[in-house]
Design a protein around this motif. Structure first.
Motif, short mmCIF file in Angstrom:
data_model
loop_
_atom_site.label_atom_id
_atom_site.label_comp_id
_atom_site.label_asym_id
_atom_site.label_seq_id
_atom_site.Cartn_x
_atom_site.Cartn_y
_atom_site.Cartn_z
N THR A 55 0.80 -1.22 0.00
CA THR A 55 0.00 0.00 0.00
C THR A 55 0.83 1.27 0.00
O THR A 55 0.27 2.36 0.02
CB THR A 55 -0.95 0.02 1.22
N VAL A 56 2.15 1.14 0.01
CA VAL A 56 3.01 2.32 -0.12
C VAL A 56 3.77 2.20 -1.44
O VAL A 56 4.05 1.10 -1.89
CB VAL A 56 4.00 2.46 1.06
N PRO A 57 4.07 3.33 -2.06
CA PRO A 57 4.82 3.25 -3.32
C PRO A 57 6.26 2.81 -3.07
O PRO A 57 6.95 3.38 -2.24
CB PRO A 57 4.75 4.67 -3.88
N ILE A 58 6.67 1.76 -3.77
CA ILE A 58 8.04 1.25 -3.68
C ILE A 58 8.79 1.72 -4.92
O ILE A 58 8.32 1.51 -6.03
CB ILE A 58 8.05 -0.30 -3.64
N SER A 59 9.93 2.35 -4.73
CA SER A 59 10.66 2.89 -5.87
C SER A 59 11.34 1.79 -6.68
O SER A 59 11.66 0.72 -6.17
CB SER A 59 11.71 3.90 -5.39
N GLN A 60 11.58 2.10 -7.95
CA GLN A 60 12.32 1.18 -8.80
C GLN A 60 13.75 1.00 -8.30
O GLN A 60 14.34 -0.06 -8.49
CB GLN A 60 12.32 1.67 -10.26
N ARG A 61 14.31 2.01 -7.65
CA ARG A 61 15.66 1.90 -7.08
C ARG A 61 15.72 0.79 -6.04
O ARG A 61 16.66 0.01 -6.01
CB ARG A 61 16.09 3.21 -6.41
N LEU A 62 14.69 0.72 -5.17
CA LEU A 62 14.67 -0.32 -4.14
C LEU A 62 14.45 -1.70 -4.77
O LEU A 62 15.10 -2.67 -4.40
CB LEU A 62 13.59 -0.04 -3.09
N ILE A 63 13.54 -1.77 -5.73
CA ILE A 63 13.30 -3.04 -6.41
C ILE A 63 14.59 -3.54 -7.07
O ILE A 63 14.96 -4.70 -6.96
CB ILE A 63 12.16 -2.90 -7.43
N ASN A 115 16.48 7.81 2.06
CA ASN A 115 17.70 7.88 2.88
C ASN A 115 18.46 6.56 2.83
O ASN A 115 19.68 6.54 2.64
CB ASN A 115 17.37 8.23 4.33
N PHE A 116 17.75 5.44 3.00
CA PHE A 116 18.38 4.13 2.98
C PHE A 116 19.10 3.89 1.66
O PHE A 116 20.26 3.46 1.64
CB PHE A 116 17.33 3.04 3.23
N LEU A 117 18.44 4.17 0.56
CA LEU A 117 19.06 3.93 -0.75
C LEU A 117 20.28 4.83 -0.96
O LEU A 117 21.29 4.39 -1.53
CB LEU A 117 18.03 4.13 -1.86
N ASP A 118 20.21 6.06 -0.48
CA ASP A 118 21.38 6.94 -0.55
C ASP A 118 22.53 6.37 0.27
O ASP A 118 23.69 6.39 -0.16
CB ASP A 118 21.04 8.35 -0.08
N TYR A 119 22.24 5.85 1.47
CA TYR A 119 23.29 5.26 2.32
C TYR A 119 23.91 4.05 1.63
O TYR A 119 25.13 3.85 1.69
CB TYR A 119 22.74 4.84 3.68
N VAL A 120 23.10 3.23 0.98
CA VAL A 120 23.63 2.07 0.25
C VAL A 120 24.57 2.55 -0.85
O VAL A 120 25.68 2.05 -1.00
CB VAL A 120 22.50 1.19 -0.33
N GLU A 121 24.12 3.53 -1.62
CA GLU A 121 24.94 4.04 -2.73
C GLU A 121 26.23 4.70 -2.24
O GLU A 121 27.24 4.67 -2.94
CB GLU A 121 24.13 5.02 -3.57
#
Length: 143
Positions: free
Chosen positions: A11-19, A124-130
């Motif tokens: 029910t929340v939008p999941i970004s293509q970056r996370l996928i 934030n999480f995806l930025d930390y991973v990158e």
């Protein structure tokens, strides 16, 4: 094997970056596995209650009978308590139950604020991973 998110189940939008991040971590294992799912753990091994660092994150993925993968949960842990801190669920996004919970809170994921919180957390999480903030990333098979 592509991670396929069921739009009726999330029910929340999941970004293509996370996928894409999840796909990159589980693809090799998922193709040859007969497991029920996977967990992907992201850790900053220097994270410490006194010195800070980046919170450990665990992503749970389920494998359906059709072989498709779906997001089950994302949990962000942090240290809490004094004088003997321990890791607790700071934020826990439970996609199957449509819940957002964690240390001292509980909401449904379809509420506007929880969608906003997820998008902020995810970015934030995806930025930390990158940025390479997690020095230990593990994929484990759930049977």
């Amino acid at each position: 094997m592509a991670l396929i998110l069921n739009p009726e189940g999330v029910t929340v939008p999941i970004s293509q970056r996370l996928i894409q991040l999840i796909n990159n971590k589980v693809n090799d294992i998922a193709e040859n596995s007969v497991s029920e799912g996977f967990t992907v753990s992201f850790k900053d091994t220097h994270y410490h209650p006194d010195h800070g660092g980046y919170h450990p994150v665990e992503i749970g993925i389920l494998k359906g009978s059709d072989g498709k993968l779906s997001l089950h949960y994302i949990t962000d842990f942090s240290y809490a308590g004094h004088p003997y801190p321990e890791l607790v669920k700071e934020i826990d996004f439970e996609f199957q139950d449509h819940k957002l919970s964690g240390y001292l809170m509980g909401l449904l994921l379809n509420e506007g604020d929880s969608k906003d919180l997820f998008q902020l957390w995810e970015g934030n999480f995806l930025d930390y991973v990158e940025m390479g903030c997690f020095d230990e990333i593990e994929v484990n098979i759930v049977s």
